[in-house]
Design an enzyme around this catalytic site. Structure first.
Site, short mmCIF file in Angstrom:
data_model
loop_
_atom_site.label_atom_id
_atom_site.label_comp_id
_atom_site.label_asym_id
_atom_site.label_seq_id
_atom_site.Cartn_x
_atom_site.Cartn_y
_atom_site.Cartn_z
N GLU A 90 0.82 -1.21 0.00
CA GLU A 90 0.00 0.00 0.00
C GLU A 90 0.86 1.26 0.00
O GLU A 90 0.57 2.21 -0.73
CB GLU A 90 -0.92 -0.02 1.23
CG GLU A 90 -1.89 1.16 1.32
CD GLU A 90 -2.95 1.18 0.22
OE1 GLU A 90 -3.07 0.18 -0.50
OE2 GLU A 90 -3.63 2.22 0.10
N ASP A 91 1.92 1.27 0.81
CA ASP A 91 2.62 2.54 1.08
C ASP A 91 4.02 2.67 0.49
O ASP A 91 4.65 3.71 0.65
CB ASP A 91 2.72 2.77 2.60
CG ASP A 91 1.35 2.99 3.23
OD1 ASP A 91 0.44 3.42 2.51
OD2 ASP A 91 1.20 2.71 4.43
#
Ligand code: MN
Length: 745
Positions: A90-91
């Protein structure tokens, strides 16, 4: 106050936190590959380098904290590795492939699963929507470890929520209260559930939370004194009787007190059982022994005894509960359970995971099918005890006979597994389905037979000029309601065809009466008739004629009467009627008398028989054959027997001209043959069509003719050839039908 905390807090040291985690793993006796876990930590640390948490600490501290919670939950090595990496897809720039390359596909799949859950957009909805959203998350997880890591992630985020803005605190707390705490409860993870609830309450109703914690603080010395004296009393008694037991006492968690206060409209002083005792023993017989002893020591409160050992709660919880009156008249609750039950109560599904892992864990890891074997076993044993929701839901969620998708507005739509965008469209509204011209899933155009996946965002493109559902859709859709709505559309379409057909029939009938539609399509004549026959429009009347709801003769008679009653300026029409009547009379005289609607040239009142080979009906071109002693047999001119017979000189002179009379009787028998592929439901579909057409079926038989082909022969009563043609057209439209023919052709 938060400002102060921010200033006081030094950034956390991830390396220090990780070495504490390593220490915890070493002392837990958990057999894990420490190198692999460290490698996961290094990967996460590098990937998240430069990212900071709101408290100013390196982002990776969150990953270590989440992993720490999974260790507390007793999860396996892959889970710990995945927890450390849970935010990298996700990051950061790392991908599924990067993780799979170093840690294997199962870990990469778990991380990807957590990422998907993270991406689900949450907006507060009514309870039913929440329930679907919870189910969707569980169904999306596929692997239960994904949910467990997501709960660990959320737990740590809630623990550190103080650093977020008030807005985010409330939003996340609401989501936690509505989604994650109920999931934790459902998985039997009481400890995580309590903590999630208390943390959420703190932000959702700070005043209420403070009131309870403050008042508990005030009562603390009294409660603690009471708890330790009761604990000792029970302990002494059990020891004297030779029962090995561990006793815990605790003050109930804030949210459970809060809920009681609101449900019972009491203030905290009105809630008597603020503390709970737990007696943990080795065996089930000991549980009941202890229960007897406690009831002997203290006076039980009637109606408060519950046996969840013989009847476990849906989330696998087992214990016996009782409430008794202690010294000084203070009531308290006692829960009695074995150690195994205790672990299940604290960690729920996670405890079973742990249990399986230390007990031949390979079965758990090998292949997707076996992954849930233990859950399934639980399901089987649980079914007997009639524990409805949890296991029912879990079964649905984990074994996927449902799929949960989003509308573009964020509503969760629940469909049967295998559902397509068409099912989705009809579940929104039949108009959406009927006007559908395309679909997008997650922003991409998909085909109509695309199989929807959990969490998909589905968008239906509609157009006013859409042609409507295709018959193929009936083979694509999975939901009964979509099927029904598509069929309804066809029924309505059929109405339009009925209107056309009814109009033609009326036109024909009027022609026989020497009238045209133009003569009667007049407000003055039609309006009273429509009213008397209870139709709201001319179209309705046509549809009824076409459908057979009313005979065309009846409508024509009414119209004729109405013209007669009409004002003098209708005279022209009246004259026409009179002229037509006269013509009919003259014709009748010339033609002689009809038998069964048949006029035989030069012969009155002769015996008439309709041939079985070609079953003629009014409107067909016909010819008569003078039989020996059985009158005239009527054939169609395209009958193969007639065609053959013409070649035979012997029959010369026996063929005689015949015609249909103006007035024919109501019904004639005819036979049709349907050739089709043999498929299941064929006869049912034919019967359905005939039924919808109000056709009078005398006989229907279907047989397989080999090579996956079928012949279906239907004998019907009809009014005329137009009706036969109409019925044939409808039958032709049935899927798999290759031809519909009249017998004898
Ligand atoms: Mn996270």
């Amino acid at each position: 106050m938060q400002e102060e905390m921010l200033q006081e807090n030094k950034p956390l040291d991830p390396d220090l936190m990780f070495s504490q985690l390593e220490e915890k793993l070493r002392t837990s006796g958990h057999p894990v590959n420490m190198e692999r876990i460290r490698a996961a930590y290094e990967m996460a640390k590098q990937a998240h380098a430069g990212q900071l948490r709101k408290d100013g600490s390196p982002y990776v501290t969150h990953c270590v904290a989440a992993a720490d919670i999974t260790v507390d939950l007793g999860l396996d090595e892959d889970s710990i590795v995945a927890a450390l990496l849970h935010d990298v897809i996700e990051d950061t720039t790392l991908t599924h492939a990067d993780i799979a390359h170093q840690f294997g596909v199962p870990v990469a799949d778990i991380v990807e699963g957590v990422t998907k859950l993270t991406r689900v957009q949450y907006t507060s909805k009514e309870e039913e929507q929440m329930e679907n959203l919870r189910k969707m998350l569980m169904a999306m997880a596929k692997d239960i470890r994904v949910i467990l890591i997501k709960i660990a992630d959320r737990l740590h985020n809630m623990r550190t929520m103080a650093y977020q803005t008030t807005e985010k605190q409330r939003a996340k707390s609401l989501e936690t209260m509505e989604i994650y705490a109920p999931i934790a409860h459902r998985l039997g993870m009481q400890r995580a559930k309590w903590e999630l609830e208390d943390l959420s309450l703190q932000y959702l109703d700070p005043a209420g939370y403070m009131e309870i914690t403050k008042s508990l603080e005030e009562k603390l010395p009294m409660l603690e004194g009471f708890m330790s004296s009761m604990e000792k009393k029970i302990q002494d008694r059990l020891e004297a009787l030779g029962i090995q037991a561990t006793i815990y006492s605790r003050i109930k968690h804030v949210y459970s007190i809060y809920r009681k206060m609101y449900a019972q409209k009491l203030d905290i002083d009105g809630i008597f059982d603020l503390c709970a005792f737990r007696v943990i023993v080795d065996t089930i017989p000991d549980c009941y022994n202890v229960l007897g002893i406690i009831h002997d020591m203290f006076k039980p409160v009637p109606g408060r005894f519950k046996d969840y050992i013989s009847t476990p709660k849906p989330n696998m919880y087992q214990s016996v509960h009782t409430t008794v009156i202690g010294t000084e008249g203070i009531p308290f609750e006692v829960q009695i359970r074995t150690w195994e039950m205790h672990h299940t109560a604290e960690y729920g599904i996670a405890a079973h995971w742990k249990y399986k892992m230390s007990d031949g864990g390979d079965a758990v890891r090998s292949g997707d099918e076996d992954k849930f074997a233990w859950v399934r076993r639980l399901l089987e044993t649980q079914q007997e005890s009639d524990a409805q929701d949890f296991f029912h839901d879990l079964k649905i969620d984990m074994f996927a006979d449902e799929v949960f998708v989003f509308s573009p507005k964020g509503d969760v739509i629940n469909l049967p597994a295998g559902a397509t965008p068409i099912d989705f469209a009809y579940s929104i509204h039949s108009d959406v389905g009927n006007h559908m011209v395309g679909a997008k899933v997650n922003g991409r155009i998909v085909t109509y037979d695309y199989v929807l996946q959990n969490g998909d965002i589905v968008e239906i493109r509609t157009s006013k000029s859409a042609p409507g559902p295709s018959r193929d859709w009936l083979n694509i859709v999975k939901s009964g309601s979509a099927r029904t709505k598509i069929k309804q559309w066809y029924k309505k379409e059929r109405r339009e065809e009925n209107v056309i057909r009814g109009r033609e029939m009326l036109e024909d009938e009027l022609k026989h009466n020497g009238l045209s539609l133009d003569d009667v399509l007049d407000e003055e004549i039609l309006a009273p008739i429509l009213k008397r026959l209870s139709y709201t429009s001319t179209e309705d009347m046509y549809a009824a004629i076409g459908y057979g709801g009313i005979t065309v003769g009846r409508v024509a008679n009414r119209l004729r009467d109405e013209i007669k009653n009409a004002k003098p300026d209708r005279k022209t029409a009246l004259d026409k009627v009179a002229a037509a009547a006269e013509r009919r009379e003259q014709n009748a005289k010339k033609e002689g008398k009809a038998v069964h609607g048949i006029l035989v040239e030069g012969l009155d009142n002769c015996l008439i028989k309709f041939s079985r080979c070609c079953t003629p009906v009014p409107g067909d071109d016909i010819i008569g054959f003078i039989t020996r002693g059985q009158g005239v047999s009527i054939h169609r001119k395209d009958c193969s027997n007639y065609q053959k017979s013409l070649a035979n000189a012997e029959n010369e002179g026996r063929w005689i001209r015949v015609s249909w009379a103006r007035e024919t009787t109501d019904s004639y028998v005819t036979t049709l043959t349907i050739a089709s592929k043999d498929r299941s439901g064929l006869v049912m579909d034919i019967a359905t069509v005939l039924n919808a057409l109000n056709a009078k079926v005398r006989n229907l038989s279907s047989r397989n003719t080999g090579g996956n082909l079928a012949l279906t022969v239907i004998t019907l009563e009809v009014k005329n050839a137009a009706e036969v043609r109409y019925i044939m057209g409808r039958l032709q439209a049935i899927p798999a039908v290759t031809s519909v023919t009249r017998n004898g052709s």
